[in-house]
Design a protein around this motif. Sequence first.
Motif, PDB file in Angstrom:
ATOM      1  N   PHE A   1      40.288  40.169  41.130  1.00  0.00           N
ATOM      2  CA  PHE A   1      40.690  39.740  42.220  1.00  0.00           C
ATOM      3  C   PHE A   1      39.809  38.825  42.928  1.00  0.00           C
ATOM      4  O   PHE A   1      40.408  37.659  43.294  1.00  0.00           O
ATOM      5  N   ALA A   2      38.581  39.293  43.261  1.00  0.00           N
ATOM      6  CA  ALA A   2      37.710  38.449  43.980  1.00  0.00           C
ATOM      7  C   ALA A   2      37.184  37.188  43.249  1.00  0.00           C
ATOM      8  O   ALA A   2      37.397  35.930  43.779  1.00  0.00           O
ATOM      9  N   LEU A   3      36.959  37.379  41.800  1.00  0.00           N
ATOM     10  CA  LEU A   3      36.682  35.984  40.968  1.00  0.00           C
ATOM     11  C   LEU A   3      37.993  34.958  41.003  1.00  0.00           C
ATOM     12  O   LEU A   3      37.843  33.825  41.048  1.00  0.00           O
ATOM     13  N   LYS A   4      39.057  35.698  40.659  1.00  0.00           N
ATOM     14  CA  LYS A   4      40.132  34.868  40.733  1.00  0.00           C
ATOM     15  C   LYS A   4      40.574  34.006  41.899  1.00  0.00           C
ATOM     16  O   LYS A   4      41.123  32.760  41.903  1.00  0.00           O
TER      17      LYS A   4
ATOM     18  N   GLU B   1      42.996  33.222  33.654  1.00  0.00           N
ATOM     19  CA  GLU B   1      43.586  34.068  32.762  1.00  0.00           C
ATOM     20  C   GLU B   1      42.733  35.459  33.151  1.00  0.00           C
ATOM     21  O   GLU B   1      41.705  35.549  33.403  1.00  0.00           O
ATOM     22  N   THR B   2      43.424  36.666  33.083  1.00  0.00           N
ATOM     23  CA  THR B   2      42.699  38.137  33.133  1.00  0.00           C
ATOM     24  C   THR B   2      42.934  38.958  32.026  1.00  0.00           C
ATOM     25  O   THR B   2      43.976  38.854  31.414  1.00  0.00           O
ATOM     26  N   ALA B   3      41.842  39.681  31.762  1.00  0.00           N
ATOM     27  CA  ALA B   3      42.120  40.721  30.821  1.00  0.00           C
ATOM     28  C   ALA B   3      41.122  41.934  31.245  1.00  0.00           C
ATOM     29  O   ALA B   3      40.164  41.636  31.874  1.00  0.00           O
ATOM     30  N   THR B   4      41.431  43.091  30.961  1.00  0.00           N
ATOM     31  CA  THR B   4      40.630  44.268  31.523  1.00  0.00           C
ATOM     32  C   THR B   4      39.796  44.975  30.251  1.00  0.00           C
ATOM     33  O   THR B   4      39.274  45.861  30.495  1.00  0.00           O
TER      34      THR B   4
ATOM     35  N   ALA C   1      41.425  26.542  31.559  1.00  0.00           N
ATOM     36  CA  ALA C   1      41.440  27.757  32.089  1.00  0.00           C
ATOM     37  C   ALA C   1      40.119  28.536  32.080  1.00  0.00           C
ATOM     38  O   ALA C   1      39.417  28.215  30.844  1.00  0.00           O
ATOM     39  N   ILE C   2      40.026  29.466  32.675  1.00  0.00           N
ATOM     40  CA  ILE C   2      38.867  30.243  32.706  1.00  0.00           C
ATOM     41  C   ILE C   2      39.481  31.839  32.436  1.00  0.00           C
ATOM     42  O   ILE C   2      40.336  32.236  32.986  1.00  0.00           O
TER      43      ILE C   2
ATOM     44  N   VAL D   1      34.716  31.810  29.569  1.00  0.00           N
ATOM     45  CA  VAL D   1      34.926  33.268  29.600  1.00  0.00           C
ATOM     46  C   VAL D   1      33.848  33.779  30.719  1.00  0.00           C
ATOM     47  O   VAL D   1      32.618  33.441  30.496  1.00  0.00           O
ATOM     48  N   LEU D   2      34.276  34.378  31.648  1.00  0.00           N
ATOM     49  CA  LEU D   2      33.511  35.323  32.411  1.00  0.00           C
ATOM     50  C   LEU D   2      33.568  36.680  31.961  1.00  0.00           C
ATOM     51  O   LEU D   2      34.590  37.384  32.342  1.00  0.00           O
TER      52      LEU D   2
END
Length: 97
Positions: free
Chosen positions: A18-21, A32-35, A6-7, A53-54
């Motif tokens: 949203f755009a990257l995902k 996966e996402t985190a803020t 996963a990224i 990780v981005l």
Amino acid sequence: MNQKNAILIVDDDPRNIFALKMVLKARGFDCETATNFEDAHKILISNHNVKLVLMDMMMPDIDGYESISKLKSSEEFKNLPIIAVTAQAMIVIKRNV
């Protein structure tokens, strides 16, 4: 999430997430996402499938520069690839007019 690699997208702007995902998912990547750094760190500790990780560089509280430094100082994450994501890629030249 399945067992694929996963990224992790770390960004405080939901539009960027949203755009990257959407782009990454369309190409078959799990995301996966985190803020913020704290949430990203929790995800990295609990999900060993994250292989990249981005990282947004301009976040409030702990910015991307400090976040990367914290991760790279950890034995567990020192070899984790991290790509900086920023809108501040242009060199600005100030001129006196």
